[in-house]
Write an enzyme that holds these catalytic residues in place. Structure first.
Site, mmCIF file in Angstrom:
data_model
loop_
_atom_site.group_PDB
_atom_site.id
_atom_site.type_symbol
_atom_site.label_atom_id
_atom_site.label_comp_id
_atom_site.label_asym_id
_atom_site.label_seq_id
_atom_site.Cartn_x
_atom_site.Cartn_y
_atom_site.Cartn_z
ATOM 1 N N PRO A 147 0.827 -1.202 0.000
ATOM 2 C CG PRO A 147 -0.818 -1.601 1.575
ATOM 3 C CD PRO A 147 0.509 -2.101 1.108
ATOM 4 C CD GLU A 148 3.082 2.454 -4.285
ATOM 5 O OE1 GLU A 148 3.363 3.558 -4.784
ATOM 6 O OE2 GLU A 148 3.154 1.392 -4.933
ATOM 7 C CE LYS A 167 5.799 3.528 0.139
ATOM 8 N NZ LYS A 167 6.717 2.462 -0.321
ATOM 9 N NE ARG A 185 2.767 -12.502 3.860
ATOM 10 C CZ ARG A 185 1.636 -12.121 3.279
ATOM 11 N NH1 ARG A 185 0.468 -12.510 3.763
ATOM 12 N NH2 ARG A 185 1.640 -11.336 2.213
ATOM 13 N NE ARG A 192 12.813 0.107 -4.652
ATOM 14 C CZ ARG A 192 11.933 0.154 -3.671
ATOM 15 N NH1 ARG A 192 10.691 -0.229 -3.901
ATOM 16 N NH2 ARG A 192 12.269 0.573 -2.468
ATOM 17 N NE ARG A 229 17.943 14.611 -2.889
ATOM 18 C CZ ARG A 229 18.135 14.174 -1.659
ATOM 19 N NH1 ARG A 229 18.837 13.071 -1.458
ATOM 20 N NH2 ARG A 229 17.630 14.815 -0.618
#
Length: 271
Positions: free
Chosen positions: A2-3, A58, A110, A259, A150
């Site tokens: 979930p975001e 989150k 979990r 990812r 960045r």
């Protein structure tokens, strides 16, 4: 996992149902999901009231009437369901918090957890997070400054919770697609125009996903027709091999820094 949109949807729904309703019972089926012994956790919560529900990145923070907070992170696969004992979902629950005849079921924890913390402890955790992307103070100018200096791949930046909070795998790919940028595009090479496009895409994707309940797999409660409505709206995420909705190209799945990444090689570029 979930975001931001999923957790904001949960925040809105929780705020409608549990505020100022005394906690009448607590059941812990998995002690690893909490941060103290079960009996201490139960004793601390029974009789307490949630006076405010906050989302940060989150996380969800349940502000209790005595100043303490319950900090929830669903991690991978965690979901919430709110209903009566008769409506109990056919799933294993790790924690159950009863508000009278309705129960908030915590499912799939979990890796996720719900911890009872002091104000100082919760603020220490939240203090490590980057700014909220849908905050009205997140202007294009501030977003541009956030990216200044960045380096590295765009997706890695978007999911870095210490830089900007709330985005994970799904929405990082959806944002990159909306901005016509490759997830592997180097942040340091983005043009002023690309950064503006990225900013607008973040606002558009996260706002739209939040308004229609995100991509959760099951409703929050019986009769809930909003939660999960974004499941069929994803343009690239989990659509490997399907046709791009923008130009008909084929969606590719690859891996970046461990990812999974989904994108269209035809209409997404380096800048």
């Amino acid at each position: 996992m979930p975001e931001l949109p999923e957790m904001e949807n949960y925040r809105k729904l929780l705020s409608q149902h549990i505020i100022n309703v005394p906690i009448s019972d607590v059941i812990v089926n998995r002690e690893k999901s909490i941060n103290m012994e079960t009996e201490a956790f139960r004793n601390a919560l029974i009789g307490a009231r949630v006076v405010f529900v906050e989302r940060r990145a989150k996380y969800i923070l349940f502000h209790l009437h005595d100043g303490r907070r319950l900090l929830l992170h669903l991690m991978l696969g965690g979901i919430l369901f709110y209903g009566t004992e008769e409506e109990r979902p056919d799933r294993n629950t790790q924690v159950e918090i009863a508000f009278g005849d309705h129960i908030l079921y915590f499912i799939g924890l979990r890796l996720g957890y719900i911890h009872l913390l002091s104000v100082k402890e919760s603020e220490a955790t939240m203090g490590k997070l980057g700014p909220e992307l849908l905050d009205r103070r997140m202007t294009l100018e501030r977003f541009t400054a956030l990216l200044k200096g960045r380096r590295g791949a765009l997706k890695s930046l978007l999911v870095n919770q210490h830089v900007m909070a709330g985005v994970g795998n799904c929405y990082a790919d959806e944002i990159a697609f909306e901005a016509r940028l490759l997830p592997s595009a180097l942040v340091q090479n983005l043009t002023t125009e690309s950064i503006a496009r990225l900013y607008e895409s973040i606002q558009k994707v996260l706002t739209e996903a939040t308004e229609i309940g995100g991509y959760m797999e099951m409703p929050f409660m019986t009769g809930d027709t909003v939660t999960g409505s974004y499941n069929n709206q994803c343009k690239v995420y989990d659509r490997e091999g399907e046709s791009c909705l923008r130009d008909g190209g084929t969606i590719i799945k690859t891996e970046q820094s461990g990812r999974k990444v989904f994108y269209c090689p035809n209409c997404q570029h380096d800048e």
